[in-house]
Design a protein around this motif. Structure first.
Motif, PDB file in Angstrom:
ATOM      1  N   UNK A  70       0.831  -1.198   0.000  1.00  0.00           N
ATOM      2  CA  UNK A  70       0.000   0.000   0.000  1.00  0.00           C
ATOM      3  C   UNK A  70       0.875   1.261   0.000  1.00  0.00           C
ATOM      4  N   UNK A  71       2.122   1.126   0.416  1.00  0.00           N
ATOM      5  CA  UNK A  71       3.025   2.273   0.540  1.00  0.00           C
ATOM      6  C   UNK A  71       3.431   2.799  -0.836  1.00  0.00           C
ATOM      7  N   UNK A  72       3.821   4.085  -0.886  1.00  0.00           N
ATOM      8  CA  UNK A  72       4.385   4.613  -2.126  1.00  0.00           C
ATOM      9  C   UNK A  72       5.698   3.899  -2.459  1.00  0.00           C
ATOM     10  N   UNK A  73       6.138   4.035  -3.685  1.00  0.00           N
ATOM     11  CA  UNK A  73       7.342   3.341  -4.168  1.00  0.00           C
ATOM     12  C   UNK A  73       8.567   3.647  -3.303  1.00  0.00           C
ATOM     13  N   UNK A  74       8.728   4.896  -2.927  1.00  0.00           N
ATOM     14  CA  UNK A  74       9.888   5.282  -2.100  1.00  0.00           C
ATOM     15  C   UNK A  74       9.866   4.541  -0.772  1.00  0.00           C
ATOM     16  N   UNK A  75       8.701   4.469  -0.142  1.00  0.00           N
ATOM     17  CA  UNK A  75       8.591   3.780   1.145  1.00  0.00           C
ATOM     18  C   UNK A  75       8.795   2.275   0.989  1.00  0.00           C
ATOM     19  N   UNK A  76       8.359   1.716  -0.138  1.00  0.00           N
ATOM     20  CA  UNK A  76       8.593   0.283  -0.368  1.00  0.00           C
ATOM     21  C   UNK A  76      10.082  -0.002  -0.487  1.00  0.00           C
ATOM     22  N   UNK A  77      10.818   0.901  -1.131  1.00  0.00           N
ATOM     23  CA  UNK A  77      12.274   0.724  -1.255  1.00  0.00           C
ATOM     24  C   UNK A  77      12.947   0.816   0.105  1.00  0.00           C
ATOM     25  N   UNK A  78      12.490   1.733   0.944  1.00  0.00           N
ATOM     26  CA  UNK A  78      13.038   1.849   2.308  1.00  0.00           C
ATOM     27  C   UNK A  78      12.659   0.605   3.108  1.00  0.00           C
ATOM     28  N   UNK A  79      11.428   0.165   2.959  1.00  0.00           N
ATOM     29  CA  UNK A  79      10.927  -1.005   3.687  1.00  0.00           C
ATOM     30  C   UNK A  79      11.726  -2.263   3.369  1.00  0.00           C
ATOM     31  N   UNK A  80      12.230  -2.345   2.162  1.00  0.00           N
ATOM     32  CA  UNK A  80      12.977  -3.544   1.750  1.00  0.00           C
ATOM     33  C   UNK A  80      14.271  -3.717   2.538  1.00  0.00           C
ATOM     34  N   UNK A  81      14.734  -2.665   3.213  1.00  0.00           N
ATOM     35  CA  UNK A  81      15.971  -2.730   4.005  1.00  0.00           C
ATOM     36  C   UNK A  81      15.713  -2.989   5.483  1.00  0.00           C
ATOM     37  N   UNK A  82      14.480  -3.238   5.866  1.00  0.00           N
ATOM     38  CA  UNK A  82      14.128  -3.416   7.274  1.00  0.00           C
ATOM     39  C   UNK A  82      14.102  -4.894   7.661  1.00  0.00           C
ATOM     40  N   UNK A  83      14.788  -5.262   8.743  1.00  0.00           N
ATOM     41  CA  UNK A  83      14.726  -6.649   9.221  1.00  0.00           C
ATOM     42  C   UNK A  83      13.310  -7.081   9.579  1.00  0.00           C
ATOM     43  N   UNK A  84      12.493  -6.135  10.043  1.00  0.00           N
ATOM     44  CA  UNK A  84      11.111  -6.483  10.350  1.00  0.00           C
ATOM     45  C   UNK A  84      10.364  -6.873   9.070  1.00  0.00           C
ATOM     46  N   UNK A  85      10.661  -6.194   7.985  1.00  0.00           N
ATOM     47  CA  UNK A  85      10.050  -6.527   6.708  1.00  0.00           C
ATOM     48  C   UNK A  85      10.522  -7.885   6.204  1.00  0.00           C
ATOM     49  N   UNK A  86      11.798  -8.186   6.389  1.00  0.00           N
ATOM     50  CA  UNK A  86      12.315  -9.492   5.951  1.00  0.00           C
ATOM     51  C   UNK A  86      11.566 -10.616   6.639  1.00  0.00           C
ATOM     52  N   UNK A  87      11.406 -10.462   7.949  1.00  0.00           N
ATOM     53  CA  UNK A  87      10.704 -11.493   8.710  1.00  0.00           C
ATOM     54  C   UNK A  87       9.243 -11.581   8.281  1.00  0.00           C
TER      55      UNK A  87
END
Length: 168
Positions: free
Chosen positions: A65-82
């Motif tokens: 649901x996030x904008x593209x920029x936030x999705x790119x930032x999210x991809x670097x989060x360990x919480x997102x990986x899990x």
């Protein structure tokens, strides 16, 4: 009521991803505790950083649901990986091979946080040694003093408080 929880097709995948997530969380906690100078500071740093990282990682708002920029930032989060790993297992019917990249990222994060913690601990230890703080070098002399010299010259007296019954 709610629909039943479907654990997916891979119990070993759940075990591996849960273990990797636990290691990553433990490494992060150790790093925050090492970087902080007081318990209060560590509690605040840990709480605030987890709130921010969970918002960025897609825990509060799904990353699709996030904008593209936030999705790119999210991809670097360990919480997102899990979270993505568990999505693969629970929602997409994935197996161990499907979550290995997320588990590997989480384990690398664990190693990175433990490395930072180790380096910071060594810096703190070296700073204490450089300050040359005397650490009871005269311990034997203190133990040889007679008992009357070990006591304070002005002992603190504690008055005992006696509860008074309340009359009705």
């Amino acid at each position: 009521g709610l629909p039943p929880l479907v654990l997916g097709n891979s119990i070993p995948g759940i075990f591996i991803l849960t273990l990797a997530t636990a290691f990553a969380a433990t490494g992060y906690g150790v790093m925050v505790g090492t970087l902080a100078t007081t318990e209060h500071q560590a509690a605040i740093m840990g709480s605030l950083s987890i709130l921010l990282l969970s918002a960025l990682g897609g825990i509060w708002v799904p990353s699709y649901v996030m904008p593209e920029v936030m999705r790119n930032i999210s991809a670097w989060s360990p919480l997102n990986w899990s979270l993505e790993g568990f999505y693969k297992l629970f929602l997409r019917g994935g197996h161990v091979k499907d979550i290995l990249s997320e588990a590997l990222k989480l384990m690398v994060f664990f190693l990175a946080t433990m490395t930072v913690s180790s380096i910071e601990k060594k810096k703190k230890r070296n700073a204490i040694a450089a300050a040359k703080i005397p650490i009871l070098k005269n311990k034997r002399k203190i133990n040889r003093l007679p008992p009357n010299q070990l006591r304070s010259p002005n002992p603190v007296r504690v008055n005992r408080v006696v509860p008074v019954p309340i009359q009705m």
